[in-house]
Design an enzyme around this catalytic site. Structure first.
Site, PDB file in Angstrom:
ATOM      1  CG  ASP A 277       8.334 -22.658  -3.097  1.00 45.54           C
ATOM      2  OD1 ASP A 277       8.155 -22.595  -4.325  1.00 45.54           O
ATOM      3  OD2 ASP A 277       9.436 -22.448  -2.568  1.00 45.54           O
ATOM      4  CG  HIS A 300       6.479 -18.487  -3.877  1.00 43.00           C
ATOM      5  ND1 HIS A 300       7.819 -18.757  -3.761  1.00 43.00           N
ATOM      6  CD2 HIS A 300       6.135 -17.840  -2.725  1.00 43.00           C
ATOM      7  CE1 HIS A 300       8.271 -18.306  -2.597  1.00 43.00           C
ATOM      8  NE2 HIS A 300       7.255 -17.747  -1.952  1.00 43.00           N
TER       9      HIS A 300
END
Length: 458
Positions: A277, A300
């Site tokens: 993430d 991310h």
């Protein structure tokens, strides 16, 4: 075993047979307090890691006593709690997890209510999460290793904190996750349509959380395979994180690298993060945040938000991100807010950003939604005073995506020295820059040109 810079060494006494320890009236779990007049200094072998300048204070060093292979299978949180408690009463002390040993530990909170300032938690060995702990069944234990209300805390060393996250990621290996997935199915939700980062992860523990604390340093350690976030700094003031490694697979769900919430005066530098993430996530209440010399990927990207979920008010300000690299991440540097929220993001600067095969390097998304659909709403967290300078490298989908709210357009967005090109080969489906309700300017070179910026102010 680690060798520390002269003249300060941490004495690590060899483990004695438990019968000898008992006969001397010593605790066979927590080891010995090492007073200065009796300590036997032993120079320890150099750590493999990059951290070389830390040492225990010989006058108050509490060593987790290695008692054999049983430590790999028997939870040791009572021993950790006892060592912490004793160190707290001894002044500026060190709790040492010795090199070459593995300790299995369930969820535990180290509180600083009765501690003298300037505690050191030295991790030179390995701490493993006890995935089989019955504590996880409650569904309310959200942290694994938590430090709460500590003033002057250093978490350091050349060792590893291993959350054994695969037990949670696999879905159902740990009590609680399977029940959550079943509940979501019973509500008629198609799990395949939800963002994989959020499915069944809300009751998984964060590996290391520092809460309501001040003057915090985290350095040298490796945190890997967290069930959820790796390192959370929540409601803290005066934080430095450097020379830390975070590592989990790129497909591990919701495993943010470093998660900031309500924290002021934070510096993160010379750190490597690979996760599933956001490498760094900056949430509501954060200000005076400085990030530099960080490598991110997979992951991310480096993100502010998502802010304003559920109509909440949120504020983030005075954030600087410079001299960072992002490799094969979903986004590069991103601001994301939910529709329906309020508050502001302001005074943010991204500079010296190097991207390689990043899906979308520059993102402002005021329509952030981690589900299939989200209802359209008029209010929004405002975004103003954001500068992007010296962003260069390659992308795989779109170089710039700036989607701002109709009712709260973005203002003061500055682009300068942007040089982004599609990655060579790969057969990617490419798009040009996108803007919606974005007011700002660009200073050449900006490649490709972002001609969709609106001049002036909203």
């Amino acid at each position: 075993m680690p060798r520390y810079s002269s003249p300060c060494f941490c004495s690590l006494l060899p483990p004695r047979p438990s019968s000898n320890i008992a006969s001397r009236g010593e605790n066979p779990i927590i080891g010995h307090r090492l007073p200065a007049d009796t300590i036997r200094h032993r120079q320890l072998r150099s750590c493999r890691h990059r951290h070389r300048h830390h040492c225990c204070r010989p006058s108050a060093c509490w060593t987790m006593a290695p008692l054999g292979m049983a430590l790999r299978t028997t939870p040791r949180q009572p021993a950790f709690a006892a060592a912490w408690s004793l160190a707290c009463t001894a002044g500026a002390s060190t709790v040492l997890v010795p090199v070459s040993y593995v300790f299995l530990v369930g969820p535990i909170t180290f509180t600083g209510d009765s501690c003298v300032s300037n505690m050191i938690f030295q991790v030179d060995g390995t701490i493993l999460a006890d995935a089989g702990s019955t504590a996880w069944r409650s569904g309310v234990v959200m942290q694994w290793l938590e430090f709460e209300n500590v003033r002057g805390l250093t978490i350091q060393g050349c060792g590893t904190v291993d959350g054994q996250g695969s037990h949670w990621w696999s879905g159902g290996s740990v009590a609680g996750d399977a029940e959550m997935v079943t509940e979501e199915k019973s509500l008629g939700q198609d799990l395949k349509e939800l963002d994989s980062d959020r499915v069944g992860t809300s009751n998984r523990p964060t590996a290391v959380r520092v809460f309501q604390s001040a003057s915090i340093t985290v350095t040298g350690i490796t945190i890997r395979n967290s069930p959820r976030f790796h390192l959370t700094l929540d409601t803290c003031h005066g934080v430095e994180v450097h020379d830390v490694a975070v590592s989990s697979p790129g497909d591990s769900p919701n495993t943010d690298g470093i998660h900031l919430a309500g924290s002021v005066g934070v510096s993160i530098h010379h750190t490597t993060i690979a996760c599933g993430d956001d490498c760094i996530s900056i949430q509501d209440g954060c200000s005076d945040v400085f990030i530099r010399s960080v490598h991110c990927g997979p992951g991310h990207g480096i993100s502010i938000g998502g802010l304003g979920k559920g109509g909440a008010s949120a504020a983030v300000s005075d954030v600087t991100v410079q001299d960072v690299t992002l490799n094969q991440t979903m986004t590069g540097v991103r601001i994301k807010t939910w529709q329906g929220g309020s508050g502001s993001v302001k005074n943010v600067r991204f500079s010296g950003v190097r991207v390689s095969a990043v899906k979308t390097p520059i993102v402002i998304d005021q329509y952030y939604c981690d589900h299939t659909t989200c209802a359209n709403q008029t209010s929004a967290v405002t975004v103003a005073g954001v500068a992007y300078q010296g962003v260069a490298g390659t992308y795989t989908e779109r170089p710039v995506y700036l989607a701002c709210a109709d009712a709260a357009p973005c203002a003061g967005i500055h682009l300068a020295d942007i040089q982004l090109a599609p990655v060579d080969g790969g057969g990617y489906h490419l798009h040009g820059p996108f803007c919606w309700k974005v007011y700002g300017d660009e200073v050449r070179p900006v490649e490709p040109p972002v001609n969709c910026l609106l001049a002036g102010a909203p």
